[in-house]
Design a protein around this motif. Sequence first.
Motif, mmCIF file in Angstrom:
data_model
loop_
_atom_site.group_PDB
_atom_site.id
_atom_site.type_symbol
_atom_site.label_atom_id
_atom_site.label_comp_id
_atom_site.label_asym_id
_atom_site.label_seq_id
_atom_site.Cartn_x
_atom_site.Cartn_y
_atom_site.Cartn_z
ATOM 1 N N TYR A 183 0.841 -1.204 0.000
ATOM 2 C CA TYR A 183 0.000 0.000 0.000
ATOM 3 C C TYR A 183 0.880 1.259 0.000
ATOM 4 O O TYR A 183 0.632 2.201 -0.756
ATOM 5 N N HIS A 184 1.918 1.251 0.825
ATOM 6 C CA HIS A 184 2.854 2.378 0.882
ATOM 7 C C HIS A 184 3.449 2.647 -0.507
ATOM 8 O O HIS A 184 3.492 3.784 -0.976
ATOM 9 N N GLU A 185 3.868 1.577 -1.180
ATOM 10 C CA GLU A 185 4.477 1.753 -2.507
ATOM 11 C C GLU A 185 3.446 2.222 -3.519
ATOM 12 O O GLU A 185 3.751 3.002 -4.415
ATOM 13 N N LEU A 187 1.025 4.149 -2.871
ATOM 14 C CA LEU A 187 0.836 5.584 -2.624
ATOM 15 C C LEU A 187 1.890 6.416 -3.359
ATOM 16 O O LEU A 187 1.651 7.568 -3.706
ATOM 17 N N HIS A 188 3.048 5.808 -3.604
ATOM 18 C CA HIS A 188 4.058 6.532 -4.380
ATOM 19 C C HIS A 188 3.610 6.718 -5.829
ATOM 20 O O HIS A 188 4.041 7.660 -6.495
ATOM 21 N N ILE A 189 2.774 5.818 -6.322
ATOM 22 C CA ILE A 189 2.226 6.012 -7.674
ATOM 23 C C ILE A 189 1.224 7.162 -7.643
ATOM 24 O O ILE A 189 1.221 8.038 -8.494
ATOM 25 N N TYR A 202 9.379 12.798 -1.152
ATOM 26 C CA TYR A 202 8.628 11.605 -1.530
ATOM 27 C C TYR A 202 7.433 11.392 -0.617
ATOM 28 O O TYR A 202 6.384 10.965 -1.037
ATOM 29 N N HIS A 203 7.628 11.674 0.662
ATOM 30 C CA HIS A 203 6.552 11.432 1.623
ATOM 31 C C HIS A 203 5.957 12.762 2.051
ATOM 32 O O HIS A 203 6.285 13.283 3.105
ATOM 33 N N THR A 204 5.114 13.301 1.185
ATOM 34 C CA THR A 204 4.476 14.584 1.454
ATOM 35 C C THR A 204 3.424 14.400 2.548
ATOM 36 O O THR A 204 3.095 13.272 2.921
ATOM 37 N N ALA A 206 0.294 14.900 2.287
ATOM 38 C CA ALA A 206 -0.863 14.204 1.696
ATOM 39 C C ALA A 206 -0.600 12.697 1.650
ATOM 40 O O ALA A 206 -1.487 11.882 1.901
ATOM 41 N N PHE A 207 0.645 12.350 1.351
ATOM 42 C CA PHE A 207 1.041 10.937 1.321
ATOM 43 C C PHE A 207 0.876 10.329 2.712
ATOM 44 O O PHE A 207 0.252 9.273 2.883
ATOM 45 N N ARG A 208 1.412 11.006 3.704
ATOM 46 C CA ARG A 208 1.356 10.485 5.077
ATOM 47 C C ARG A 208 -0.077 10.370 5.571
ATOM 48 O O ARG A 208 -0.414 9.441 6.311
ATOM 49 N N ARG A 237 12.289 0.000 6.790
ATOM 50 C CA ARG A 237 11.379 0.989 6.248
ATOM 51 C C ARG A 237 10.969 0.613 4.847
ATOM 52 O O ARG A 237 11.568 -0.225 4.207
ATOM 53 N N ALA A 238 9.948 1.305 4.432
ATOM 54 C CA ALA A 238 9.556 1.199 3.049
ATOM 55 C C ALA A 238 10.079 2.453 2.368
ATOM 56 O O ALA A 238 9.963 3.536 2.915
ATOM 57 N N ALA A 239 10.694 2.320 1.230
ATOM 58 C CA ALA A 239 11.296 3.486 0.581
ATOM 59 C C ALA A 239 10.313 4.109 -0.392
ATOM 60 O O ALA A 239 9.460 3.423 -0.916
HETATM 61 ZN ZN LIG Z 1 8.122 5.604 0.558
#
Ligand SMILES: [Zn+2]
Length: 239
Positions: A183-185, A187-189, A202-204, A206-208, A237-239
Amino acid sequence: MNEVKKFFADAFRHLGNNRPVPEIEVRFYPYAGLHHTIRVRSGRVYVRLSDICKGAPPDVLRALAFVLVARLLGKRIPDVHKRVYQDYSVTSEVMRSSDLARRRRGRKLISSAQGEAYNLDRMFTKLNRRYFDGRLAKATLTWSQRRTRNILGHHDRVYDTITISKTLDSLDVPEWFVEFILYHEMLHIKHPARLINGRRYYHTSAFRQDERRFPHFSDAQKWLERVARQRKVPRARAA
Ligand SMILES: [Zn+2]
């Protein structure tokens, strides 16, 4: 490639104390990893960049030019460039073994979404339906070739690929935790990196915020710590 050459010329102008900008030759080279060389021969500068960087965004290539020219001239690397390049190298060195394997074998051959315990394609479809109204474009999903230690997931925008660490492909790992990493990855899309003052985020917020919508969010944090303890690394962590 001319654009990349321009970045190097810029770097010489900025770091070279008014010395004339030398002739520069830049080539991509299939180094085994994210490795680059810069050297001077008969007044000409020869640069070889890892071909991993071929698809890197312009700000990263520009940062890399400054990093290498500073190294050549024995100058301090400007902070902003150092950070941009470091951010990039963390994500691109991540799961390099699977990247390399992918290139060695040709990307098409590696379709290992089906693991021993979990099927990433099925998981993606389920998460896409539940959290993205089924609107997220399908990425290529693959388990990493190796059990990567501290990075559990990685989204590669250039190849549109999500790689999940093989470490998680086990029935000892709860399904919801694997789902959280995927799910985390995903969200990067949905949330592409934002460029602010030359730095990529990367982790804005809105992302968080979206990340916290995951029902097992706080349990997942505990699992991340647990995985980190098992692996004896500072923090998984997830990158
Ligand atoms: Zn990430």
